[in-house]
Design an enzyme around this catalytic site. Structure first.
Site, mmCIF file in Angstrom:
data_model
loop_
_atom_site.group_PDB
_atom_site.id
_atom_site.type_symbol
_atom_site.label_atom_id
_atom_site.label_comp_id
_atom_site.label_asym_id
_atom_site.label_seq_id
_atom_site.Cartn_x
_atom_site.Cartn_y
_atom_site.Cartn_z
ATOM 1 N N SER A 147 -0.386 -6.116 1.336
ATOM 2 C CA SER A 147 -1.211 -6.684 2.406
ATOM 3 C C SER A 147 -1.320 -8.191 2.215
ATOM 4 O O SER A 147 -1.188 -8.704 1.091
ATOM 5 C CB SER A 147 -2.616 -6.058 2.352
ATOM 6 O OG SER A 147 -3.532 -6.778 3.159
ATOM 7 N N GLY B 224 -1.775 5.971 12.235
ATOM 8 C CA GLY B 224 -1.541 4.545 12.027
ATOM 9 C C GLY B 224 -0.088 4.199 11.763
ATOM 10 O O GLY B 224 0.832 4.726 12.389
ATOM 11 N N ILE B 225 0.118 3.294 10.815
ATOM 12 C CA ILE B 225 1.452 2.796 10.519
ATOM 13 C C ILE B 225 2.338 3.904 9.965
ATOM 14 O O ILE B 225 3.537 3.969 10.273
ATOM 15 C CB ILE B 225 1.356 1.602 9.548
ATOM 16 C CG1 ILE B 225 0.780 0.392 10.309
ATOM 17 C CG2 ILE B 225 2.718 1.260 8.942
ATOM 18 C CD1 ILE B 225 0.342 -0.737 9.430
ATOM 19 N N GLY B 226 1.768 4.800 9.163
ATOM 20 C CA GLY B 226 2.547 5.911 8.640
ATOM 21 C C GLY B 226 3.077 6.809 9.746
ATOM 22 O O GLY B 226 4.230 7.254 9.718
ATOM 23 N N TYR C 106 -10.583 -4.349 -2.329
ATOM 24 C CA TYR C 106 -9.377 -4.120 -1.530
ATOM 25 C C TYR C 106 -8.299 -5.146 -1.888
ATOM 26 O O TYR C 106 -7.125 -4.790 -2.084
ATOM 27 C CB TYR C 106 -9.707 -4.202 -0.041
ATOM 28 C CG TYR C 106 -8.503 -3.986 0.854
ATOM 29 C CD1 TYR C 106 -7.907 -2.737 0.944
ATOM 30 C CD2 TYR C 106 -7.979 -5.034 1.608
ATOM 31 C CE1 TYR C 106 -6.804 -2.531 1.759
ATOM 32 C CE2 TYR C 106 -6.878 -4.838 2.430
ATOM 33 C CZ TYR C 106 -6.288 -3.582 2.505
ATOM 34 O OH TYR C 106 -5.191 -3.390 3.313
ATOM 35 N N GLY D 192 0.544 9.290 3.956
ATOM 36 C CA GLY D 192 -0.349 8.871 5.036
ATOM 37 C C GLY D 192 0.340 8.826 6.375
ATOM 38 O O GLY D 192 0.095 7.929 7.197
ATOM 39 N N ALA D 193 1.192 9.826 6.649
ATOM 40 C CA ALA D 193 2.041 9.782 7.838
ATOM 41 C C ALA D 193 1.409 10.384 9.077
ATOM 42 O O ALA D 193 2.060 10.444 10.124
ATOM 43 C CB ALA D 193 3.361 10.496 7.546
ATOM 44 N N ASN D 194 0.163 10.823 9.004
ATOM 45 C CA ASN D 194 -0.436 11.482 10.161
ATOM 46 C C ASN D 194 -1.132 10.515 11.123
ATOM 47 O O ASN D 194 -1.542 10.918 12.209
ATOM 48 C CB ASN D 194 -1.444 12.549 9.721
ATOM 49 C CG ASN D 194 -2.563 11.971 8.892
ATOM 50 O OD1 ASN D 194 -2.426 11.866 7.678
ATOM 51 N ND2 ASN D 194 -3.674 11.580 9.508
#
Length: 298
Positions: A146, A26-28, A171, A22-24
């Site tokens: 989280s 937000g936090i990633g 979640y 998920g690096a594209n």
């Protein structure tokens, strides 16, 4: 220097290889940006190559010599998870695996294999991917949890959410599963005599793309709340500490040090007694092996 860990504490990472899911965005994205700027080779593991290309371009604007590669990874499809893991095992070894990708409070949706999306993408997909590639990881495996884990309850009786679906409860459960997995993984790696360690982290309350499924009134209010929450860049600090911090040990759990662990620099975080329950963790591990068909072999 102020107390706690931030991006400024990330040392030189030249010669090291990090895989960030998920690096594209937000936090990633913020994690990949800092690691690349410090000289690391960063593997951006994401679904959409076009978005990864855009992320690489944005990072190179500040770090022209950044080294990247793309790995296609869709955590909602266990077949594709296996393909991605095979590609990792066929390539250079990884120093640090950062399990960052996730979804939060979407409408009821199923993964390709028929699991509720949040449990599938946040837990089962990373469990399978980590289970397949961990022999190729030399230093650390980071698992992102989280604050929401505190409300989680492990219930395996309705994994496709066909009987009931409350997006927030699902979640919370997926995030509890993340922490149970982290603690169990670190125990198993240690028992196997592996030098690789598992470390957990959480971003506090960070304003990222994950907020897109919030109710419309809350989304309109988000700009007003910005001063009280972490930015994506600040939310990445616990991830960066987990991945690179000098005094981090296996089984550590890291998060913001401000009031309620909502904002601030990174340091030790609090996990619930349920998240630390070895019996519950072993049961989740065994069920996850059955559900994914992936046995990590440790």
């Amino acid at each position: 220097m102020r107390s706690g860990f931030s991006a400024e504490n990330v040392g030189v990472q030249t010669g090291r290889r990090f895989l960030v899911t998920g690096a594209n965005a937000g936090i990633g994205f913020e994690t990949a940006k800092i690691l690349a700027a410090r000289g690391a080779h960063v593997v951006l593991a994401c679904r959409d190559e076009a978005r990864v290309d855009a992320a690489m371009t944005a990072i190179r604007a500040d770090a022209p010599k950044a080294e990247f590669s793309f790995l296609r990874l869709d955590l909602a499809d266990l077949d594709q998870v296996r393909d991605a893991a095979a590609a990792v095992l066929a390539g250079p070894r990884i120093d640090v695996l950062i399990n960052n990708a996730g979804v939060m409070i979407p409408p009821r949706t199923l993964t390709k294999q028929g699991f509720e999306l949040q449990f599938g993408v946040n837990h089962l997909g990373p469990f399978a991917f980590t289970g397949l590639v961990h022999p190729h990881v030399d230093d650390r495996i980071v698992i992102t949890a989280s604050l929401a884990h505190k409300g989680g309850l492990m219930d395996y009786s309705d994994l496709d959410a066909s009987r009931s679906y409350h997006n927030w409860q699902r979640y919370q459960t997926s995030k509890l599963a993340n922490l149970l997995t982290m603690f169990e993984l670190d125990r198993r790696l240690g028992a196997a005599g592996r030098a690789t360690q598992a470390i957990g982290c959480h971003p506090g309350v960070a304003l990222t793309e994950l907020t897109r499924h919030l109710p419309l009134p809350l989304r309109y209010m988000t700009p007003l709340a910005t001063p009280f929450f972490n930015s994506a860049a600040q939310g990445a600090w616990p991830t960066l500490q987990a991945a690179t911090g000098a005094n981090v040990q296996g089984g550590d759990y890291l998060g913001p040090q401000g009031l309620g662990e909502v904002t601030g620099r990174s340091g030790p975080a609090r996990a619930t007694s349920m998240a630390r329950d070895p019996k519950l963790a072993r049961e989740l591990w065994e069920r996850s092996v059955d559900l994914t068909g992936v046995d990590p072999g440790i």
